[in-house]
Design a protein around this motif. Structure first.
Motif, short mmCIF file in Angstrom:
data_model
loop_
_atom_site.label_atom_id
_atom_site.label_comp_id
_atom_site.label_asym_id
_atom_site.label_seq_id
_atom_site.Cartn_x
_atom_site.Cartn_y
_atom_site.Cartn_z
N THR A 125 0.76 -1.23 0.00
CA THR A 125 0.04 -0.18 -0.05
C THR A 125 0.63 1.21 -0.14
OG1 THR A 125 -0.19 -0.15 2.43
CG2 THR A 125 -1.83 -0.99 1.30
N ASP A 126 2.13 1.04 -0.11
CA ASP A 126 3.14 2.33 0.31
C ASP A 126 4.19 2.25 -1.32
OD1 ASP A 126 4.68 -0.01 0.63
OD2 ASP A 126 5.70 0.73 2.45
N GLY A 127 3.51 1.75 -2.13
CA GLY A 127 4.44 1.57 -3.23
C GLY A 127 4.89 2.95 -3.79
N ALA A 128 4.11 3.88 -3.59
CA ALA A 128 4.64 5.25 -4.14
C ALA A 128 5.64 5.88 -3.27
CB ALA A 128 3.47 6.34 -4.44
N ALA A 129 5.25 5.72 -2.01
CA ALA A 129 6.22 6.59 -1.20
C ALA A 129 7.73 5.54 -1.08
CB ALA A 129 5.73 6.77 0.26
N GLN A 130 7.48 4.15 -1.25
CA GLN A 130 8.74 3.67 -1.08
C GLN A 130 9.16 2.87 -2.61
OE1 GLN A 130 10.14 3.31 1.62
NE2 GLN A 130 8.72 4.26 2.91
N ILE A 131 9.11 3.79 -3.45
CA ILE A 131 9.35 3.29 -4.92
C ILE A 131 10.69 2.62 -5.07
CG2 ILE A 131 9.97 5.57 -5.79
CD1 ILE A 131 7.86 3.22 -7.88
N ASP A 132 11.75 3.26 -4.45
CA ASP A 132 13.09 2.95 -4.23
C ASP A 132 13.30 1.49 -3.80
OD1 ASP A 132 14.01 4.91 -5.89
OD2 ASP A 132 14.59 6.25 -4.38
N HIS A 133 12.32 1.30 -2.71
CA HIS A 133 12.68 -0.04 -2.14
C HIS A 133 12.32 -1.23 -3.05
CE1 HIS A 133 12.49 -3.02 0.90
NE2 HIS A 133 11.04 -3.18 0.59
N TYR A 134 10.75 -0.89 -3.35
CA TYR A 134 10.48 -1.92 -4.37
C TYR A 134 11.07 -2.29 -5.59
CZ TYR A 134 6.83 -1.97 -0.89
OH TYR A 134 6.21 -1.93 0.55
N LEU A 135 11.65 -1.06 -6.20
CA LEU A 135 12.32 -1.28 -7.69
C LEU A 135 13.68 -1.85 -7.48
CD1 LEU A 135 10.80 1.90 -9.75
CD2 LEU A 135 10.25 -0.57 -9.76
N TYR A 136 14.51 -1.13 -6.63
CA TYR A 136 15.81 -1.43 -6.63
C TYR A 136 16.37 -2.12 -5.26
CZ TYR A 136 15.27 2.33 -9.79
OH TYR A 136 14.80 3.02 -11.12
N GLY A 137 15.58 -2.37 -4.06
CA GLY A 137 15.79 -3.05 -3.02
C GLY A 137 16.39 -2.13 -2.01
N LYS A 138 16.53 -0.76 -2.28
CA LYS A 138 17.02 0.02 -1.12
C LYS A 138 16.03 -0.12 0.44
CE LYS A 138 19.04 3.68 -4.16
NZ LYS A 138 19.18 4.96 -4.42
N PRO A 139 16.54 0.46 1.23
CA PRO A 139 15.99 0.20 2.59
C PRO A 139 14.95 0.94 2.47
CG PRO A 139 18.24 0.68 2.94
CD PRO A 139 18.08 0.81 1.45
N LYS A 140 13.70 0.69 3.01
CA LYS A 140 12.52 1.66 3.22
C LYS A 140 12.88 3.08 3.84
CE LYS A 140 8.45 -1.47 3.10
NZ LYS A 140 7.34 -1.69 3.55
N GLN A 141 12.24 4.16 3.33
CA GLN A 141 12.41 5.65 3.85
C GLN A 141 11.29 5.66 5.14
OE1 GLN A 141 14.90 7.67 2.62
NE2 GLN A 141 15.53 5.88 1.48
#
Length: 107
Positions: free
Chosen positions: A89-105
């Motif tokens: 449900t947080d796809g837009a806010a955590q886009i870097d996490h879901y696309l590139y595997g970066k830690p969640k912001q």
């Protein structure tokens, strides 16, 4: 073997048939009968082949020109509820996490 430039396509075909094997002649006959049947079907149809192509192209363009949100809605309507429940449900806010595997912001 080269044939004369003044020879019609039918004359060239007949000469080639004279030299071809029986198996090849059967294949050519099958193709010719198929092509004739297809041509007859197009001729009996009220639309010409070019009109069919234009209609098909216009239909494809209309399908492609749907707004993205309608295409997404069509796609999601086909998804089972259990799959939708697993989507983040947080796809837009955590886009870097879901696309590139970066830690969640942090929010």
């Amino acid at each position: 073997m080269k044939w004369g430039k003044n020879m019609t396509a039918k004359e060239q075909l007949l000469r080639e048939i004279e030299e071809a094997s029986e198996n090849l002649i059967e294949e050519v006959l099958d193709f010719l009968l198929f092509a004739k049947a297809r041509r007859n079907q197009l001729d009996t149809n009220s639309k010409t082949a070019s009109q069919l192509t234009v209609d098909s192209s216009e239909q494809q363009l209309q399908q492609k020109s749907k707004p993205i949100w309608e295409m997404f809605e069509d796609f999601t309507n086909e998804l089972p509820e259990e799959i939708i429940a697993q989507l983040p449900t947080d796809g837009a806010a955590q886009i870097d996490h879901y696309l590139y595997g970066k830690p969640k912001q942090e929010p």
